[in-house]
Design a protein around this motif. Sequence first.
Motif, mmCIF file in Angstrom:
data_model
loop_
_atom_site.group_PDB
_atom_site.id
_atom_site.type_symbol
_atom_site.label_atom_id
_atom_site.label_comp_id
_atom_site.label_asym_id
_atom_site.label_seq_id
_atom_site.Cartn_x
_atom_site.Cartn_y
_atom_site.Cartn_z
ATOM 1 N N TYR A 51 24.518 -44.259 -36.054
ATOM 2 C CA TYR A 51 23.673 -43.620 -37.080
ATOM 3 C C TYR A 51 22.481 -42.934 -36.406
ATOM 4 O O TYR A 51 22.193 -41.764 -36.677
ATOM 5 N N THR A 55 17.715 -36.062 -42.046
ATOM 6 C CA THR A 55 17.955 -36.857 -40.839
ATOM 7 C C THR A 55 17.363 -38.246 -41.073
ATOM 8 O O THR A 55 17.538 -38.819 -42.137
ATOM 9 N N THR A 80 17.222 -46.660 -52.323
ATOM 10 C CA THR A 80 18.394 -46.031 -52.959
ATOM 11 C C THR A 80 19.524 -47.059 -52.908
ATOM 12 O O THR A 80 19.354 -48.156 -52.370
ATOM 13 N N ASN A 84 25.500 -37.125 -55.997
ATOM 14 C CA ASN A 84 25.827 -37.929 -57.177
ATOM 15 C C ASN A 84 24.925 -39.149 -57.310
ATOM 16 O O ASN A 84 24.995 -39.863 -58.311
ATOM 17 N N ARG A 85 24.071 -39.404 -56.305
ATOM 18 C CA ARG A 85 23.155 -40.550 -56.414
ATOM 19 C C ARG A 85 22.041 -40.410 -55.363
ATOM 20 O O ARG A 85 22.051 -39.474 -54.561
ATOM 21 N N VAL A 142 13.752 -45.531 -47.838
ATOM 22 C CA VAL A 142 13.676 -45.018 -49.214
ATOM 23 C C VAL A 142 14.549 -45.948 -50.052
ATOM 24 O O VAL A 142 15.672 -46.273 -49.631
ATOM 25 N N GLY A 163 11.740 -42.351 -43.522
ATOM 26 C CA GLY A 163 11.856 -43.759 -43.146
ATOM 27 C C GLY A 163 12.620 -44.435 -44.275
ATOM 28 O O GLY A 163 13.527 -43.836 -44.867
ATOM 29 N N THR A 171 20.115 -48.557 -49.456
ATOM 30 C CA THR A 171 19.177 -49.505 -48.846
ATOM 31 C C THR A 171 18.820 -50.678 -49.759
ATOM 32 O O THR A 171 18.062 -51.557 -49.352
ATOM 33 N N ILE A 179 18.980 -39.961 -52.868
ATOM 34 C CA ILE A 179 18.106 -38.846 -52.486
ATOM 35 C C ILE A 179 18.724 -37.512 -52.912
ATOM 36 O O ILE A 179 18.030 -36.614 -53.401
ATOM 37 N N ASN A 189 22.757 -33.548 -47.168
ATOM 38 C CA ASN A 189 22.138 -34.849 -47.474
ATOM 39 C C ASN A 189 23.117 -36.016 -47.322
ATOM 40 O O ASN A 189 22.713 -37.121 -46.980
ATOM 41 N N GLY A 211 26.339 -34.950 -51.274
ATOM 42 C CA GLY A 211 26.019 -36.335 -51.639
ATOM 43 C C GLY A 211 25.003 -36.399 -52.754
ATOM 44 O O GLY A 211 24.060 -37.200 -52.708
ATOM 45 N N ASP A 241 35.777 -35.055 -49.389
ATOM 46 C CA ASP A 241 35.559 -36.159 -48.454
ATOM 47 C C ASP A 241 35.080 -35.553 -47.130
ATOM 48 O O ASP A 241 35.838 -34.898 -46.418
ATOM 49 N N LEU A 242 33.836 -35.789 -46.793
ATOM 50 C CA LEU A 242 33.251 -35.127 -45.617
ATOM 51 C C LEU A 242 33.677 -35.753 -44.299
ATOM 52 O O LEU A 242 33.327 -35.256 -43.232
ATOM 53 N N LYS A 272 21.816 -38.850 -36.296
ATOM 54 C CA LYS A 272 20.604 -38.242 -36.855
ATOM 55 C C LYS A 272 19.800 -37.518 -35.767
ATOM 56 O O LYS A 272 19.207 -36.470 -36.030
HETATM 57 P P1 NAD Z 1 23.312 -43.070 -50.732
HETATM 58 O O1 NAD Z 1 24.262 -44.006 -50.106
HETATM 59 O O2 NAD Z 1 22.702 -43.446 -52.031
HETATM 60 O O3 NAD Z 1 23.961 -41.632 -50.895
HETATM 61 C C1 NAD Z 1 24.749 -41.088 -49.877
HETATM 62 C C2 NAD Z 1 25.562 -39.949 -50.427
HETATM 63 O O4 NAD Z 1 26.461 -39.486 -49.402
HETATM 64 C C3 NAD Z 1 26.436 -40.382 -51.615
HETATM 65 O O5 NAD Z 1 26.415 -39.379 -52.595
HETATM 66 C C4 NAD Z 1 27.810 -40.487 -51.000
HETATM 67 O O6 NAD Z 1 28.839 -40.207 -51.938
HETATM 68 C C5 NAD Z 1 27.767 -39.412 -49.942
HETATM 69 N N1 NAD Z 1 28.797 -39.648 -48.940
HETATM 70 C C6 NAD Z 1 28.875 -40.687 -48.064
HETATM 71 N N2 NAD Z 1 30.028 -40.622 -47.366
HETATM 72 C C7 NAD Z 1 30.691 -39.506 -47.808
HETATM 73 C C8 NAD Z 1 31.927 -38.905 -47.494
HETATM 74 N N3 NAD Z 1 32.771 -39.415 -46.597
HETATM 75 N N4 NAD Z 1 32.268 -37.783 -48.150
HETATM 76 C C9 NAD Z 1 31.470 -37.254 -49.093
HETATM 77 N N5 NAD Z 1 30.273 -37.775 -49.430
HETATM 78 C C10 NAD Z 1 29.891 -38.888 -48.807
HETATM 79 O O7 NAD Z 1 22.204 -42.806 -49.620
HETATM 80 P P2 NAD Z 1 20.724 -42.181 -49.688
HETATM 81 O O8 NAD Z 1 19.798 -43.263 -49.366
HETATM 82 O O9 NAD Z 1 20.531 -41.360 -50.893
HETATM 83 O O10 NAD Z 1 20.801 -41.264 -48.383
HETATM 84 C C11 NAD Z 1 20.878 -39.852 -48.416
HETATM 85 C C12 NAD Z 1 20.607 -39.322 -47.022
HETATM 86 O O11 NAD Z 1 19.310 -39.744 -46.604
HETATM 87 C C13 NAD Z 1 21.589 -39.842 -45.969
HETATM 88 O O12 NAD Z 1 21.901 -38.809 -45.060
HETATM 89 C C14 NAD Z 1 20.793 -40.930 -45.278
HETATM 90 O O13 NAD Z 1 21.230 -41.148 -43.971
HETATM 91 C C15 NAD Z 1 19.403 -40.350 -45.333
HETATM 92 N N6 NAD Z 1 18.351 -41.361 -45.186
HETATM 93 C C16 NAD Z 1 18.224 -42.354 -46.123
HETATM 94 C C17 NAD Z 1 17.210 -43.300 -45.945
HETATM 95 C C18 NAD Z 1 16.990 -44.427 -46.932
HETATM 96 O O14 NAD Z 1 16.199 -45.323 -46.630
HETATM 97 N N7 NAD Z 1 17.646 -44.416 -48.091
HETATM 98 C C19 NAD Z 1 16.384 -43.241 -44.827
HETATM 99 C C20 NAD Z 1 16.557 -42.223 -43.896
HETATM 100 C C21 NAD Z 1 17.538 -41.276 -44.100
#
Ligand code: NAD
Length: 256
Positions: A162, A148, A197, A19-20, A195, A193, A200, A22, A93, A17, A66-67, A166
Motif C-alpha cells: 500500500y 494517495t 470511512t 459508491n462510498r 479518515v 492521513g 478504516t 471519500i 480515488n 470508487g 473491476d480495476l 501510494k
Molecule cells: P473505501 O474502502 O470506503 O472505498 C474504496 C473505494 O474503492 C470503494 O468504492 C471500492 O469499491 C473501490 N474499489 C476497491 N477495489 C476496487 C476494485 N478492484 N475495482 C473497483 N473499485 C474498487 O475507502 P476510502 O477510505 O473511501 O478510501 C478512498 C481512497 O482514499 C483510497 O485510495 C484510499 O487508499 C485513500 N485513503 C484513505 C484513507 C482513510 O483513512 N480512509 C487514508 C489515506 C488514503
Amino acid sequence: MSTSSLPLANRSALVTGANRGIGRAIAKLLAEQGARVAVHFGSDQEAAENVLAELAGQGHTILQADLEDANEAAALPHRAAEKLGRLDILVNNAGIYETHGIDTLGPAEWQKSWDRTIAINLTAPSLIIHAALEHLEHSGGGHIVNITSRGAYRGEPDAPAYGVAKAGLNSLTQSLANKLAPKRIHLVGVAPGWVLTDMTESFLEGPEGEGIRQQSPLNRTATADEIAQVVLLAVCGRADALTGGIIDVNCASYFR
Ligand code: NAD
C-alpha cells in the motif's frame, strides 16, 4: 445562484470508487458545484445508485468496472466520456488497504496481495489517466487528482505494498504534471492521513481508535468532506499553480 455560474458548470468528472467513503463525498461536492459526474463502483451497485440519487443537478451516471482488471480500467474513461459527452476532471480515488505481514505470509500469499494492491492502487490509475488523455485534450485541458496517502511517506509496516503504491502514485502525479502541463492538463496528489470511512472503521472504532486520533494535536481524524474540499480546490481551475503538488491532509499528524 443559477447553475451556470457554479465553478464546475459545463464540466464532466469521473470519480473512481465513488459508491462510498471519500469518493462518495467527492462526487457529491463536484455535483453540487455544477459538474456532471460518473460515479464509478467496483461492486455494490445499490450503493452507487444511492449516491447517484443524492447528487445535485442532472446528467450523472454510474459505471461498474473491476480495476484489478487492466482492460476494464483502461476502458473506463472512454465509457465515462461517452455517457457524459465529454471529460474534464478525473479523480483516481478507488483503492484497497490490505494487510500482508512479511513475517506471517508465505511467498504465494505475499505475492498475491502485492500484485492485487499494486494493480488496483497504482497500475489502474496510470491506465485510467492514459485512456483519459484524449478526452481531456479534446476538452482543451483538464484536471486530474490522485488520492494517495500519508503512508507513502510514513511507511506502512503491515501493508508495505500500500505504501509503495501510494508513493508510486505521488511520483506518477509529479511526472505527468510536468509532462502534460503544455496540454493544460493539471495533476495534483491529495495525501490524507486517517479518515473515518468503511475502509478504516474497524481501526478507528476499535480499541486502537483513541491512539490513532491522538496522533494528531487536533485529537481527531479528517472527514471525507474535508478531503473533498481539497479535491475541489485542485480541480476548480482557480489554483492551477498547484499542479505537481502533493497536498497533505492529515491534521498535523505527520510532517515530511
Ligand atoms: P473505501 O474502502 O470506503 O472505498 C474504496 C473505494 O474503492 C470503494 O468504492 C471500492 O469499491 C473501490 N474499489 C476497491 N477495489 C476496487 C476494485 N478492484 N475495482 C473497483 N473499485 C474498487 O475507502 P476510502 O477510505 O473511501 O478510501 C478512498 C481512497 O482514499 C483510497 O485510495 C484510499 O487508499 C485513500 N485513503 C484513505 C484513507 C482513510 O483513512 N480512509 C487514508 C489515506 C488514503
